[in-house]
Design a protein around this motif. Structure first.
Motif, PDB file in Angstrom:
ATOM      1  N   ARG A 186       0.847  -1.206   0.000  1.00 10.85           N
ATOM      2  CA  ARG A 186       0.000   0.000   0.000  1.00 10.85           C
ATOM      3  C   ARG A 186       0.881   1.256   0.000  1.00 10.85           C
ATOM      4  NH1 ARG A 186      -3.007  -0.618   5.096  1.00 10.85           N
ATOM      5  NH2 ARG A 186      -2.158  -2.685   5.355  1.00 10.85           N
ATOM      6  N   PHE A 200       1.701   6.859  -6.612  1.00  9.84           N
ATOM      7  CA  PHE A 200       0.652   7.849  -6.875  1.00  9.84           C
ATOM      8  C   PHE A 200       1.187   9.267  -6.687  1.00  9.84           C
ATOM      9  CE2 PHE A 200      -3.075   4.864  -6.126  1.00  9.84           C
ATOM     10  CZ  PHE A 200      -3.562   5.028  -7.403  1.00  9.84           C
ATOM     11  N   PRO A 253      -1.561   2.538  10.301  1.00  9.32           N
ATOM     12  CA  PRO A 253      -1.385   1.084  10.432  1.00  9.32           C
ATOM     13  C   PRO A 253      -0.132   0.561   9.712  1.00  9.32           C
ATOM     14  CG  PRO A 253      -3.031   1.572   8.776  1.00  9.32           C
ATOM     15  CD  PRO A 253      -2.560   2.893   9.289  1.00  9.32           C
ATOM     16  N   PHE A 254       0.987   1.151  10.013  1.00 12.72           N
ATOM     17  CA  PHE A 254       2.238   0.770   9.344  1.00 12.72           C
ATOM     18  C   PHE A 254       3.375   0.645  10.360  1.00 12.72           C
ATOM     19  CE2 PHE A 254      -0.214   3.730   6.710  1.00 12.72           C
ATOM     20  CZ  PHE A 254      -0.595   2.863   5.710  1.00 12.72           C
ATOM     21  N   ILE A 275      -5.685   8.569  -1.789  1.00 13.37           N
ATOM     22  CA  ILE A 275      -4.475   7.867  -1.342  1.00 13.37           C
ATOM     23  C   ILE A 275      -4.621   7.454   0.121  1.00 13.37           C
ATOM     24  CG2 ILE A 275      -2.008   8.160  -0.826  1.00 13.37           C
ATOM     25  CD1 ILE A 275      -1.865  10.020  -3.310  1.00 13.37           C
ATOM     26  N   TYR A 276      -5.131   8.394   0.928  1.00 11.61           N
ATOM     27  CA  TYR A 276      -5.257   8.112   2.366  1.00 11.61           C
ATOM     28  C   TYR A 276      -6.236   6.960   2.613  1.00 11.61           C
ATOM     29  CZ  TYR A 276      -4.484   9.455   7.212  1.00 11.61           C
ATOM     30  OH  TYR A 276      -4.078   9.476   8.512  1.00 11.61           O
ATOM     31  N   MET A 299      -6.925   4.603   0.492  1.00  7.18           N
ATOM     32  CA  MET A 299      -6.279   3.381   0.012  1.00  7.18           C
ATOM     33  C   MET A 299      -5.316   2.852   1.072  1.00  7.18           C
ATOM     34  SD  MET A 299      -3.157   2.261  -1.336  1.00  7.18           S
ATOM     35  CE  MET A 299      -2.326   3.788  -1.738  1.00  7.18           C
ATOM     36  N   LEU A 300      -4.566   3.776   1.701  1.00 11.05           N
ATOM     37  CA  LEU A 300      -3.617   3.353   2.739  1.00 11.05           C
ATOM     38  C   LEU A 300      -4.332   2.652   3.893  1.00 11.05           C
ATOM     39  CD1 LEU A 300      -1.224   6.448   2.927  1.00 11.05           C
ATOM     40  CD2 LEU A 300      -0.627   4.161   2.176  1.00 11.05           C
ATOM     41  N   TRP A 301      -5.551   3.134   4.190  1.00  7.95           N
ATOM     42  CA  TRP A 301      -6.322   2.538   5.292  1.00  7.95           C
ATOM     43  C   TRP A 301      -7.212   1.391   4.809  1.00  7.95           C
ATOM     44  CZ3 TRP A 301      -6.208   3.036  10.519  1.00  7.95           C
ATOM     45  CH2 TRP A 301      -5.390   4.056  11.035  1.00  7.95           C
TER      46      TRP A 301
END
Lengths: 258, 316
Positions: A9, A16, A98-99, B104-105, B107-109
């Motif tokens: 991700r 992007f 969450p990383f 994007i945010y 997608m990250l979550w």
């Protein structure tokens, strides 16, 4: 729901963020321009270059060098991502999400490798079209891919180290331009270095990692892999390991928000 | 997520020291219940940001225990981060358009794409970002950047939201809209840890508040509790009419109860007194005015605000 691994991700996010038209032109267009301009301008000045026992055209000589530069450029974008994320607050933001730190590091490295491979593939295709003499056997292709990946990790690590150590935008840009200038032009990427080259430049070129990368790629695409090529590859592996190790240590010490 | 009690945040004897410097956070304890909006107030350098950084797993505590959603902040940091949202004090955004930042945010979550599209549209409308949705984040005003920061945090599901001065740069209408939205989410079960310098906001939104200074919590409770127990200052405003005259000096010399007042000012026919025990002062003032041939035309007694409480607690 299928959960996509966090580092993927983050890699997608990095792509992007970096895939605006300007960056794409810079990434993919500039190397092609290098080949077209240098390949046509210098070919009249440099009639041929001796590699081992054979004599090749300058265009064929410079094409692998430009692929090497592509790894350097992609490494700059990958490693430099940390700098801009710290500058614009996203590093701290992501570190509350969450990383894990490892995910973020992998995201940067994968970004560099993807950009590097993408740009290199375009370059290889273009070079093949222009020169028509690339020898792409399975082992040569493997060596090219390995070298591109290692070189990208090496240069990403160098820029990651810079991203940790350099605070101001001006300093970061100055050092980046300096590195680009010195590493690109004092290497075997654009022209052969031989006894006619001034000694200090020759010595610098001999220890310049971009020279090692250019030399390995050149040997691979020309099907001229020798013990010297393997030695260069070993140096690249060693340098990649050392710089990646330093980068990881420094990266782990970053306090988010500083 | 598991929690053996109903607390989303449990902080016990938390200490944070940087090097050999004085404790940035000095043995503080507090608990935030599920669905509660908890205000954390303090002046600059009081220890608010350090506390938030510990609670959001960015820095480890020096000592003490911190549990977020029943998980230890040191050992379960990665797990905790999957359940919290953070709107940091400093701005943060990607080099992309407002809309792309949100995509994007999300997608990250890992927000499912169909849900994400709907939420983005809702939040763009709610946060009045339509006009700038195609603008790059670095091109828009500070207030709009802040709106993006807050809006994108509501793209993903969470159990606990940290809001560190979330309305900075926003106009009053948007501020109120954001606060109301946070309140609505809180009613749906979201716990919120909220810091602000605009104490009216804390008064409006928070269920409970603590006031921190020099790393220590000086007061904690509901806003009413704090006003009752700490904000004992009231403001008495009296407009005077009649043929007689009065001076500030005359008032001070003749009304004994004014000795305990914090402030007295006279402007034309208006007397303003700030202090405690205003009932006694008002009685004395009316008697004195009558003696001087004057009468109190209009009387206004204002209760203490959260600002008064804050100043009272911090200046003690």
């Amino acid at each position: 729901m299928i959960r996509t691994p966090a580092f993927i991700r983050l890699t997608v996010r990095n792509l992007f963020v970096n895939t605006d038209p300007g960056t794409l032109v810079f990434l993919l267009g500039l190397p092609a321009l290098y080949l077209l301009i240098l390949g046509t301008m210098f070919v009249s000045l440099i009639s041929g270059v001796s590699i081992g026992t054979s004599n090749i055209s300058y265009t064929l000589f410079v094409a692998p060098g430009i692929i090497a530069i592509q790894t350097f450029t992609a490494g700059n974008i990958g490693g430099g991502m940390l700098w801009s994320d710290r500058r614009w607050g996203m590093f701290e933001q992501l570190m509350t999400g969450p990383f894990r730190r490892t995910d973020y590091l992998l995201g940067i490295m994968f970004l560099g490798v993807i950009l590097s491979l993408g740009g290199s593939l375009i370059m290889i295709a273009l070079s093949y079209y222009v020169t028509g003499t690339f020898i792409m056997t399975i082992s040569n292709t493997g060596l090219v891919l390995l070298t591109i990946i290692l070189a990208t990790i090496l240069f990403s690590s160098i820029f990651l180290i810079l991203s940790v150590l350099v605070r101001t935008m001006q300093a970061y840009q100055t050092i980046t331009i300096f590195l680009f200038f010195v590493l690109d032009f004092a290497s075997t990427a654009f022209y052969p270095v031989d006894t006619r080259t001034p000694l200090p430049l020759r010595v610098f070129s001999d220890i310049n990692p971009l020279s090692f990368v250019s030399n390995v790629l050149r040997s691979a695409v020309l099907g001229d892999v020798t013990s010297g090529t393997i030695f260069y590859l070993e140096v690249i592996i060693t340098l990649t390991f050392i710089f990646f190790f330093i980068a990881v240590i420094l990266y782990r010490r970053i306090k988010p928000g500083t | 997520m598991s929690s053996d009690d109903d607390n989303t945040i449990s902080v016990d004897n938390l200490v944070k020291t940087y090097g050999s410097a004085k404790n940035a956070v000095d043995n503080i304890s507090f608990h935030v219940k599920r669905g509660e909006i908890y205000g954390f107030l303090g002046k600059n350098g009081a220890g608010k940001t350090t506390t938030i950084r510990i609670l959001t797993t960015l820095v480890p505590p020096t000592s003490g225990t911190v549990n977020i959603l029943g998980m230890d902040v040191v050992h379960k940091a990665t797990q905790i981060r999957k359940h919290i949202g953070v709107v940091a004090q400093h701005e943060s955004y990607d080099f992309a358009t407002i809309e792309r930042n949100m995509k994007i945010y999300g997608m990250l979550w890992q927000v499912p794409s169909e849900v994400l599209s709907t939420r983005i549209e809702e939040l763009i409308e709610l946060f009045d970002l339509e006009r700038v949705r195609k603008h790059r984040a670095f091109e828009v005003s500070g207030g709009e950047k802040k709106k993006l920061q807050v809006a994108r945090e509501f793209l993903h599901d969470m159990d606990l939201l940290f809001l560190d001065e979330p309305t900075v740069g926003m106009d009053p209408i948007m501020r109120r809209r954001v606060l109301d939205y946070v309140k609505e989410k809180s009613r749906e079960g979201l716990s919120v840890f909220f810091t602000t310098h605009i104490l009216e906001e804390a008064d409006y939104i928070c269920d409970r508040i603590s006031i921190i200074d020099q790393g220590k919590i000086l007061a904690e409770g509901t806003t009413q509790f704090l006003k009752d127990n700490f904000g004992q200052l009231k403001t008495l405003e009296v407009e005077v009419s009649g043929t007689g005259s009065f001076t500030e000096k005359g008032l001070r010399e003749n009304i004994m109860s004014l000795e305990n007042s914090r402030d007295l000012s006279v402007k034309e026919n208006k007397i303003t007194i700030v202090g405690k025990n205003m009932d006694r002062t008002l009685e004395d003032l009316i008697l004195y005015l009558n003696r001087m041939g004057l009468r109190a035309e209009r009387i206004n007694l204002r209760e203490s605000s959260l600002d008064d409480v804050f100043l009272e607690v911090v200046n003690k």
